[in-house]
Design a protein around this motif. Structure first.
Motif, PDB file in Angstrom:
ATOM      1  N   ALA A 109      -0.906 -10.139 -19.180  1.00 20.04           N
ATOM      2  CA  ALA A 109      -2.079  -9.389 -19.803  1.00 20.04           C
ATOM      3  C   ALA A 109      -1.994  -8.041 -19.250  1.00 20.04           C
ATOM      4  CB  ALA A 109      -3.562  -9.865 -19.319  1.00 20.04           C
ATOM      5  N   PRO A 110      -2.227  -7.046 -19.979  1.00 22.36           N
ATOM      6  CA  PRO A 110      -2.194  -5.606 -19.593  1.00 22.36           C
ATOM      7  C   PRO A 110      -3.264  -5.283 -18.266  1.00 22.36           C
ATOM      8  CG  PRO A 110      -2.387  -5.644 -21.897  1.00 22.36           C
ATOM      9  CD  PRO A 110      -2.569  -7.050 -21.380  1.00 22.36           C
ATOM     10  N   ALA A 111      -2.805  -4.393 -17.409  1.00 20.83           N
ATOM     11  CA  ALA A 111      -3.916  -4.144 -16.386  1.00 20.83           C
ATOM     12  C   ALA A 111      -4.270  -2.827 -16.318  1.00 20.83           C
ATOM     13  CB  ALA A 111      -3.192  -4.554 -14.991  1.00 20.83           C
ATOM     14  N   THR A 112      -5.313  -2.597 -15.610  1.00 20.66           N
ATOM     15  CA  THR A 112      -6.079  -1.250 -15.331  1.00 20.66           C
ATOM     16  C   THR A 112      -5.867  -0.890 -13.903  1.00 20.66           C
ATOM     17  OG1 THR A 112      -8.250  -1.779 -15.273  1.00 20.66           O
ATOM     18  CG2 THR A 112      -7.344  -1.564 -17.603  1.00 20.66           C
ATOM     19  N   LEU A 113      -6.195   0.323 -13.772  1.00 18.24           N
ATOM     20  CA  LEU A 113      -6.311   1.005 -12.380  1.00 18.24           C
ATOM     21  C   LEU A 113      -7.394   0.032 -11.463  1.00 18.24           C
ATOM     22  CD1 LEU A 113      -5.406   3.276 -10.466  1.00 18.24           C
ATOM     23  CD2 LEU A 113      -7.396   4.493 -11.022  1.00 18.24           C
ATOM     24  N   ASP A 114      -8.539  -0.419 -12.163  1.00 12.79           N
ATOM     25  CA  ASP A 114      -9.511  -1.175 -11.428  1.00 12.79           C
ATOM     26  C   ASP A 114      -8.973  -2.399 -10.912  1.00 12.79           C
ATOM     27  OD1 ASP A 114     -11.354   0.909 -11.839  1.00 12.79           O
ATOM     28  OD2 ASP A 114     -12.309  -0.347 -13.456  1.00 12.79           O
ATOM     29  N   ASP A 115      -7.949  -2.907 -11.432  1.00 13.03           N
ATOM     30  CA  ASP A 115      -7.287  -4.149 -10.905  1.00 13.03           C
ATOM     31  C   ASP A 115      -6.586  -3.924  -9.567  1.00 13.03           C
ATOM     32  OD1 ASP A 115      -7.523  -6.183 -13.005  1.00 13.03           O
ATOM     33  OD2 ASP A 115      -6.555  -4.618 -14.374  1.00 13.03           O
ATOM     34  N   PHE A 116      -6.270  -2.740  -9.155  1.00 15.17           N
ATOM     35  CA  PHE A 116      -5.607  -2.577  -8.046  1.00 15.17           C
ATOM     36  C   PHE A 116      -6.392  -1.679  -6.874  1.00 15.17           C
ATOM     37  CE2 PHE A 116      -2.853  -2.715 -11.637  1.00 15.17           C
ATOM     38  CZ  PHE A 116      -1.817  -3.646 -11.202  1.00 15.17           C
ATOM     39  N   THR A 117      -7.491  -1.373  -7.034  1.00 15.45           N
ATOM     40  CA  THR A 117      -8.179  -0.477  -6.190  1.00 15.45           C
ATOM     41  C   THR A 117      -8.468  -0.970  -4.915  1.00 15.45           C
ATOM     42  OG1 THR A 117      -9.043   0.854  -8.092  1.00 15.45           O
ATOM     43  CG2 THR A 117     -10.064   1.195  -5.791  1.00 15.45           C
ATOM     44  N   GLU A 118      -9.157  -2.404  -4.982  1.00  8.05           N
ATOM     45  CA  GLU A 118      -9.712  -2.957  -3.950  1.00  8.05           C
ATOM     46  C   GLU A 118      -8.312  -3.456  -2.852  1.00  8.05           C
ATOM     47  OE1 GLU A 118     -12.015  -7.107  -2.547  1.00  8.05           O
ATOM     48  OE2 GLU A 118     -11.904  -6.652  -4.697  1.00  8.05           O
ATOM     49  N   ARG A 119      -7.248  -3.676  -3.797  1.00  6.50           N
ATOM     50  CA  ARG A 119      -6.247  -4.086  -2.595  1.00  6.50           C
ATOM     51  C   ARG A 119      -5.507  -2.965  -2.094  1.00  6.50           C
ATOM     52  NH1 ARG A 119      -5.175  -9.078  -0.197  1.00  6.50           N
ATOM     53  NH2 ARG A 119      -3.024  -9.083   0.594  1.00  6.50           N
ATOM     54  N   HIS A 120      -5.515  -1.746  -2.779  1.00  9.85           N
ATOM     55  CA  HIS A 120      -4.871  -0.753  -2.275  1.00  9.85           C
ATOM     56  C   HIS A 120      -5.734  -0.262  -0.946  1.00  9.85           C
ATOM     57  CE1 HIS A 120      -3.555   3.558  -1.811  1.00  9.85           C
ATOM     58  NE2 HIS A 120      -4.788   3.874  -2.014  1.00  9.85           N
ATOM     59  N   VAL A 121      -6.952  -0.369  -0.958  1.00 12.25           N
ATOM     60  CA  VAL A 121      -7.920  -0.240   0.222  1.00 12.25           C
ATOM     61  C   VAL A 121      -7.335  -1.151   1.501  1.00 12.25           C
ATOM     62  CG1 VAL A 121     -10.132  -0.133   1.257  1.00 12.25           C
ATOM     63  CG2 VAL A 121      -9.902   1.072  -0.880  1.00 12.25           C
ATOM     64  N   PHE A 122      -7.200  -2.456   1.111  1.00 17.99           N
ATOM     65  CA  PHE A 122      -6.904  -3.251   2.137  1.00 17.99           C
ATOM     66  C   PHE A 122      -5.398  -3.031   2.749  1.00 17.99           C
ATOM     67  CE2 PHE A 122      -4.259  -7.098   3.029  1.00 17.99           C
ATOM     68  CZ  PHE A 122      -4.945  -7.674   4.056  1.00 17.99           C
ATOM     69  N   LEU A 123      -4.326  -2.683   1.805  1.00 15.59           N
ATOM     70  CA  LEU A 123      -3.215  -2.272   2.387  1.00 15.59           C
ATOM     71  C   LEU A 123      -3.004  -1.101   3.084  1.00 15.59           C
ATOM     72  CD1 LEU A 123      -1.131  -3.202  -0.940  1.00 15.59           C
ATOM     73  CD2 LEU A 123      -1.227  -4.457   1.312  1.00 15.59           C
ATOM     74  N   SER A 124      -4.081  -0.305   2.711  1.00 12.04           N
ATOM     75  CA  SER A 124      -3.984   1.238   3.392  1.00 12.04           C
ATOM     76  C   SER A 124      -4.721   1.074   4.747  1.00 12.04           C
ATOM     77  CB  SER A 124      -4.503   2.018   2.536  1.00 12.04           C
ATOM     78  OG  SER A 124      -3.932   2.373   1.397  1.00 12.04           O
ATOM     79  N   THR A 125      -5.692   0.175   5.024  1.00 12.14           N
ATOM     80  CA  THR A 125      -6.790   0.183   6.135  1.00 12.14           C
ATOM     81  C   THR A 125      -6.389  -0.998   6.955  1.00 12.14           C
ATOM     82  OG1 THR A 125      -8.408  -0.398   5.085  1.00 12.14           O
ATOM     83  CG2 THR A 125      -8.063   1.819   4.985  1.00 12.14           C
ATOM     84  N   SER A 126      -6.146  -2.190   6.427  1.00 11.25           N
ATOM     85  CA  SER A 126      -6.280  -3.267   7.243  1.00 11.25           C
ATOM     86  C   SER A 126      -5.329  -3.561   8.249  1.00 11.25           C
ATOM     87  CB  SER A 126      -6.342  -4.644   6.322  1.00 11.25           C
ATOM     88  OG  SER A 126      -6.282  -5.702   7.214  1.00 11.25           O
ATOM     89  N   PRO A 127      -5.494  -4.065   9.415  1.00 10.74           N
ATOM     90  CA  PRO A 127      -4.777  -4.337  10.607  1.00 10.74           C
ATOM     91  C   PRO A 127      -3.913  -5.297  10.313  1.00 10.74           C
ATOM     92  CG  PRO A 127      -6.783  -4.028  11.550  1.00 10.74           C
ATOM     93  CD  PRO A 127      -7.147  -4.157  10.019  1.00 10.74           C
ATOM     94  N   GLU A 128      -4.179  -6.276   9.272  1.00  7.65           N
ATOM     95  CA  GLU A 128      -3.157  -7.311   8.800  1.00  7.65           C
ATOM     96  C   GLU A 128      -2.046  -6.834   7.918  1.00  7.65           C
ATOM     97  OE1 GLU A 128      -5.635 -10.465   7.311  1.00  7.65           O
ATOM     98  OE2 GLU A 128      -7.071 -10.540   8.605  1.00  7.65           O
ATOM     99  N   SER A 129      -2.258  -5.318   7.151  1.00  6.60           N
ATOM    100  CA  SER A 129      -1.543  -5.006   6.192  1.00  6.60           C
ATOM    101  C   SER A 129      -0.058  -4.450   6.975  1.00  6.60           C
ATOM    102  CB  SER A 129      -1.937  -3.719   5.800  1.00  6.60           C
ATOM    103  OG  SER A 129      -1.152  -3.004   4.975  1.00  6.60           O
TER     104      SER A 129
END
Length: 292
Positions: A188-208
Motif C-alpha cells: 500500500a502507498p504510505a504518507t508522511l504520517d506513517d513515519f513521524t512517530e517512529r522518527h521521533v523514537f529513532l531520534s530521541t530514544s536511548p534504545e535507538s
C-alpha cells in the motif's frame, strides 16, 4: 517548511546534467549518483537535534546544507526529485530486520521508508516495476527489478522475494556481510504520517541505534565506506579491507569531508566540538567493553 524543490541544485549535487525523460538507464544513473554522493548519516541525532522529515525540508537539507540523512530524509527527497523528472513513484511503509531481531518486524515497525517506481519496462523488469532505495546505507547501489531473484551489485549479493510478514508485499534480503538482515515493505502507498512517530523514537530514544552510535555510510559500485564512532572501515570485494582509528578531531572531520562528502559547513565551532566530544566518549566506552 521548504515547499520548492530546487531541481537544478539537486542534480548538481548528484553531478548529473539534464537526465532526460524517464528511462531505466536514467533511473539507474540517478540512483547510483545519489548513494555515491549523498551519504547515509544521522549526525544531528548525536547533537540532540530532532530534524524534519518532510520531503521538501529533506531536499533542502541536501541542496542547501550539503548534508545527507537517513532513510526518511534520503528516500523522501529522492522521491520528490524523481517525480519532478517525470517518474511514477510511490512510498511504502517498511520494517528493517536488524541483527538483534530474531524475526522480521514487518512494516508495522515503520523504521524504514521504501520506494517503488513504475512504468519502466525492460528485459530485467518486463512489468516495469522497480525497488528504489537510496536510504539503505550499505545496501543498494542501483534499483532492483521488482521480481523474485538474486542480484549481484559489486561484492554484495541481494535477494528479493515475496514477504512472509507483509501480505502482498516484498522482502529484500541483504548480503550476509551487510549491516542488517533484511527489509519487508507493504504494497500500500504510505504518507508522511506513517513515519513521524517512529522518527521521533529513532531520534530521541536511548534504545535507538542512531542515538547510541554515530555511523556514516557511503556506497559505491565497488563497496562501502563506513565510519562507526572513530573507526573508519572500507568493505569491498576483499572483505573488511582497510580499517583504522581516527584519533584526532582533525582526522575525523577530514574523513567526513574527503570520504563521505560532508564538510559540515552548516555546523558552527560549538556544534563541531560537541559532536567530536560525544563521538570520543562513545568510542572510549566501546573500548572499555572490549577490554572487560
Amino acid at each position: 517548511m521548504e515547499d520548492r524543490l530546487e531541481v537544478g541544485a539537486y542534480l548538481r549535487r548528484l553531478g548529473i546534467g539534464d537526465p532526460g525523460p524517464p528511462t531505466v538507464a536514467g533511473l539507474r544513473a540517478l540512483h547510483a549518483a545519489h548513494v555515491e554522493r549523498i551519504p547515509y548519516e544521522a549526525l544531528d541525532i548525536q547533537l540532540g537535534r530532532l530534524t524534519s522529515i518532510d520531503p521538501h525540508d529533506s531536499a533542502a537539507r541536501i541542496t542547501r546544507r550539503g548534508r545527507g540523512g537517513y532513510c526518511y530524509h534520503l528516500n523522501g527527497a529522492f522521491s520528490l526529485l524523481l517525480e519532478a523528472l517525470g517518474y511514477d513513484v510511490a512510498w511504502h511503509r517498511a520494517g528493517i530486520q536488524n541483527r538483534s531481531d530474531a524475526d522480521p518486524p514487518g512494516p508495522v515497525r515503520a523504521n524504514h521508508l521504501a520506494l517503488t517506481v513504475y512504468g519502466l519496462p525492460d528485459a530485467d523488469s518486463p512489468d516495469g516495476d522497480w525497488l528504489v532505495d537510496v536510504g539503505l546505507g550499505d545496501a543498494l547501489h542501483q534499483p532492483l527489478p521488482l521480481r523474485t531473484g538474486a542480484y549481484d551489485q559489486g561484492p554484495f549479493r541481494y535477494v528479493l522475494r515475496h514477504s512472509d510478514v507483509a501480505p502482498g508485499g516484498w522482502r529484500f534480503e541483504h548480503d550476509p556481510g551487510g549491516s542488517f538482515i533484511g527489509m519487508d515493505f507493504a504494497p500500500a502507498p504510505a504518507t508522511l504520517d506513517d513515519f513521524t512517530e517512529r522518527h521521533v523514537f529513532l531520534s530521541t530514544s536511548p534504545e535507538s541505534g542512531f542515538v547510541r552510535t554515530c555511523s556514516v555510510q557511503r556506497r559505491d559500485a565497488h563497496g562501502v565506506d563506513v565510519l562507526t564512532g572513530c573507526v573508519l572501515r572500507r568493505f569491498d570485494s576483499n572483505g573488511a579491507g582497510t580499517s583504522h582509528v581516527l584519533d584526532t578531531d582533525r582526522d575525523w572531520f577530514d574523513a567526513l569531508a574527503d570520504v563521505f562528502g560532508l564538510p559540515l559547513t552548516d555546523l558552527d565551532a560549538h556544534a563541531r566540538d560537541a559532536l567530536w566530544t560525544r563521538v570520543c566518549a562513545a568510542h572510549e566506552a566501546w573500548l572499555t567493553t572490549r577490554t572487560l
